[in-house]
Design an enzyme around this catalytic site. Structure first.
Site, PDB file in Angstrom:
ATOM      1  N   CYS A   1       0.868  -1.235   0.011  1.00 37.17           N
ATOM      2  CA  CYS A   1      -0.201   0.017  -0.044  1.00 37.17           C
ATOM      3  C   CYS A   1       0.923   1.288  -0.032  1.00 37.17           C
ATOM      4  CB  CYS A   1      -0.862  -0.142   1.160  1.00 37.17           C
ATOM      5  SG  CYS A   1      -2.017  -1.569   1.342  1.00 37.17           S
TER       6      CYS A   1
ATOM      7  N   ASP B   1       2.716   2.111   2.558  1.00 36.52           N
ATOM      8  CA  ASP B   1       2.672   2.768   3.725  1.00 36.52           C
ATOM      9  C   ASP B   1       3.043   1.843   4.950  1.00 36.52           C
ATOM     10  OD1 ASP B   1       0.117   2.086   3.885  1.00 36.52           O
ATOM     11  OD2 ASP B   1      -0.222   4.178   3.261  1.00 36.52           O
TER      12      ASP B   1
ATOM     13  N   CYS C   1       4.770   8.357   2.853  1.00 37.14           N
ATOM     14  CA  CYS C   1       5.025   9.699   2.376  1.00 37.14           C
ATOM     15  C   CYS C   1       5.462  10.803   3.456  1.00 37.14           C
ATOM     16  CB  CYS C   1       3.886  10.329   1.611  1.00 37.14           C
ATOM     17  SG  CYS C   1       2.475  10.642   2.734  1.00 37.14           S
TER      18      CYS C   1
ATOM     19  N   CYS D   1      -2.953   9.070   6.000  1.00 34.36           N
ATOM     20  CA  CYS D   1      -1.575   9.082   6.765  1.00 34.36           C
ATOM     21  C   CYS D   1      -1.828   9.303   8.278  1.00 34.36           C
ATOM     22  CB  CYS D   1      -0.617  10.152   6.023  1.00 34.36           C
ATOM     23  SG  CYS D   1      -0.928  10.217   4.405  1.00 34.36           S
TER      24      CYS D   1
HETATM   25  S1  FES Z   1       1.701   7.415   3.064  1.00 41.27           S
HETATM   26 FE1  FES Z   1       0.756   7.325   1.043  1.00 41.27          FE
HETATM   27  S2  FES Z   1      -0.012   9.121   1.163  1.00 41.27           S
HETATM   28 FE2  FES Z   1       0.870   9.389   3.127  1.00 41.27          FE
END
Ligand code: FES
Ligand SMILES: Cc1ncc(COP(=O)(O)O)c(C=O)c1O
Lengths: 418, 146
Positions: free
Chosen positions: B42, B44, B68, B111
């Site tokens: 995914c 993350d 991110c 997030c």
């Molecule tokens: S971890 Fe993917 S948009 Fe923030």
């Protein structure tokens, strides 16, 4: 005089030439008179303003044709590759259909799963309108071969649309071979050559292409103008127009021509033609150095796509255990793009990378760096250091990197996705 | 997308990065709760480790994050907020507070959700390991007497 420096000292290093390019100042210079002095409508046949506009367009058509080895009459000006692709694919499908509109079994179209959306979506629309399509699944190196196309051919295949070079990977498909195959089988062959033309030698005769799309803004020309090559002999390719009106561009693209844009497009084609060989070598050397340095300095760095069958200016690299958007944040002084889901509105990783089967984690970790006319060795040097620093910073934060160092095989872990 | 200054600040100077040992070492420790949420597919993965006192106070917290910039900032902020709090106080932290503090745009809300989830998951893990009863079944949690 417009400055030819690519960037002022505090603007980022531009490594996103596959997305778009800076308009060459020489192109802008060529365009300017067509806004204010020679502003005529090329359709005005009875006065100087009209003649000037028409001359401007026809000179541009010569340059455009020369760049791809075509006759001037075979080039149609459009608003860019999206339009060229739509006109080529829908226009040919309509003419070569095997059954009338509203029926099924209208014909079979072959394309590849990692084509640009401007090819995939027109074909998907045609599928809703009675056509069939095969989306060839690319191999891990991303290169579509004539063999793969041959395997997908059916007796009712009417059109093959395979891009010349991929916009995310830079990988080069076997275009002359696919062209030859299509001509043998009497199937129309379209290629989206947006990333290819202007950088690589192109000859629609030798390469046996029937329809070819390209775009001004990917080759130092203005945005919103492009070309479609339509073969006129052996075979004479016909297209159903998508928009009707004044019958400009041989009736295939009605609408008053974007004279200044077309003039700029022609100038851009001329400049690319003249600089192609030396520029190609320069970019290739820099790109290879960039990749070699990054691989040397950063462990688990993977260059995506075929190692050599690639355009000289595009590099798609995954840095294991580091997420692409955060990496771009770490290299804010570099303008580039990433296949990571976090960068996309859909929160899906790049379908192009996924189609190669490289694994979602590496897709999320990818950067696309694309070089261009004003890219300098010094910029590449800085980019290498910035990327190395950012990857190191992020690996210090990465739970995946810890697991890697502990020798854990990430693919064996069962994650609880949220 | 432009990042808020606070996101950039956390990205550049993340607080409380790290772990309390290798994955094997921390797994064996009763005073440490581990929350790992998300998945590499995914894009993350957030890992939060909390070191909790016998009184149920989060004495220290460490994070690692693959995600991110907003995810990194959210987890960094989460460690700052939970340190010194009781586990029950920490459980009241909502992702919306993180969104507000970091000025996250709508596409980055998930997030912050990840950060909230990692707090829950770490506390749950600690409770399981330390034998403390789950908060929902304990109207007067131990920590409030401390
Ligand atoms: S971890 Fe993917 S948009 Fe923030
Ligand atoms: C391969 C390819 N096809 C089509 C397009 C669309 O081109 P345009 O922006 O000229 O419509 C692009 C660029 O985004 C591209 O890279």
């Amino acid at each position: 005089m417009i400055s030819s420096n690519s960037s002022t000292s505090n603007s980022p290093i531009y490594l996103d030439h596959a997305a778009t390019t800076r308009c060459d100042p020489k192109v802008v210079e060529a365009m300017l008179p067509y806004f204010t002095e020679m502003f005529g409508n090329a359709g005005s046949r009875n006065h100087q303003f009209g003649w000037q506009a028409e001359d401007g367009i026809e000179i541009a058509r010569e340059h455009a044709a020369k760049l791809i080895g075509a006759q001037a009459k075979e080039v149609i000006f459009t608003s860019g590759s999206t339009e060229s692709n739509n006109l080529a694919i829908k226009g040919a499908a309509e003419i070569y259909a095997r059954a009338a509109a509203g029926q099924t079994g209208r014909g079979h179209i072959i394309t590849a799963a990692h084509e640009h959306k401007a090819v995939l979506d027109p074909i998907r629309r045609l599928m809703r309108e009675g056509f069939d399509a095969t989306f060839i699944q690319p191999p891990p190196d991303g290169v579509i071969t004539a063999e793969m196309v041959k395997a997908a051919l059916r007796p009712d295949t009417i059109l093959v649309s395979i891009m010349w070079a991929n916009n995310e990977l830079g990988t080069i498909n076997e275009v002359p071979e696919i062209g030859r195959l299509c001509h043998e089988k009497e199937v129309i062959f379209h290629t989206d050559a947006t990333q290819w033309v202007g950088k690589m030698p192109t000859n629609v005769e030798a390469d046996q292409i029937d329809l070819l799309s390209w775009s001004g803004h990917k080759m130092y020309g203005p945005k919103g103008v492009g070309g479609l090559y339509v073969r006129r002999r052996k075979p004479r390719v016909r297209l159903e127009a998508l928009q009707d009106g004044g019958g400009q561009e041989r009736g295939m693209r009605s609408g008053t021509q974007n004279v200044s844009g077309i003039v700029g497009f022609g100038k851009a084609c001329e400049l690319c033609f003249n600089e192609m060989e030396s520029e190609g070598n320069r970019l290739l050397a820099m790109r290879n150095r960039l990749e070699a340095e990054l691989k040397k300095r950063i462990e688990v760095t993977v260059v995506n796509g075929h190692p050599t069958k690639r355009l000289p200016n595009i590099s798609n690299i995954s840095f294991g255990f580091v997420e692409g958007e955060s990496l771009m944040m770490g290299v804010r002084e570099i303008a580039c793009s990433s296949g990571s889901a976090c960068t996309s509105a859909s929160l899906e990783p790049s379908y192009v990378l996924k189609s190669l089967g490289i694994g979602d984690d590496l897709a999320h970790s990818s950067l696309r760096l694309s070089l261009g006319r004003w890219t300098t060795e010094a910029e590449i040097d800085s980019a290498i250091v910035m990327i190395e620093t950012a990857v190191n910073h992020l690996r210090r934060l990465s739970p995946l990197y810890d697991l890697h160092k502990e020798g854990v095989d990430l693919s064996k872990i069962v994650w609880q996705a949220h | 997308m432009a990042y808020s200054n606070k996101v950039i600040e956390h990205y550049e100077n993340p607080r409380n990065v790290g772990a309390f040992g290798t994955s094997k070492e921390v797994a064996a420790r009763k005073d440490i709760g581990i929350g790992i949420v998300g998945a590499p597919e995914c894009g993350d993965v957030m890992q939060l480790q909390i070191k909790v006192s016998e009184q149920g106070i989060i004495e220290d917290a460490k994070f690692k994050c693959f995600g991110c910039g907003s995810a990194i900032a959210s987890s960094s902020l989460a460690t700052e907020w939970i340190k010194g709090k009781t586990v029950d106080e920490a459980l009241t932290i909502r992702n919306t507070q993180i969104v507000e503090e970091l000025s996250l745009p709508p596409v980055k809300i998930h997030c912050s959700v990840l950060a909230e989830d990692s707090i829950r998951s770490a506390i749950e893990d600690w409770k399981k390991k330390s034998g403390a009863s789950p908060a929902s079944q304990s109207p007067m949690p131990v920590t409030q007497h401390a």
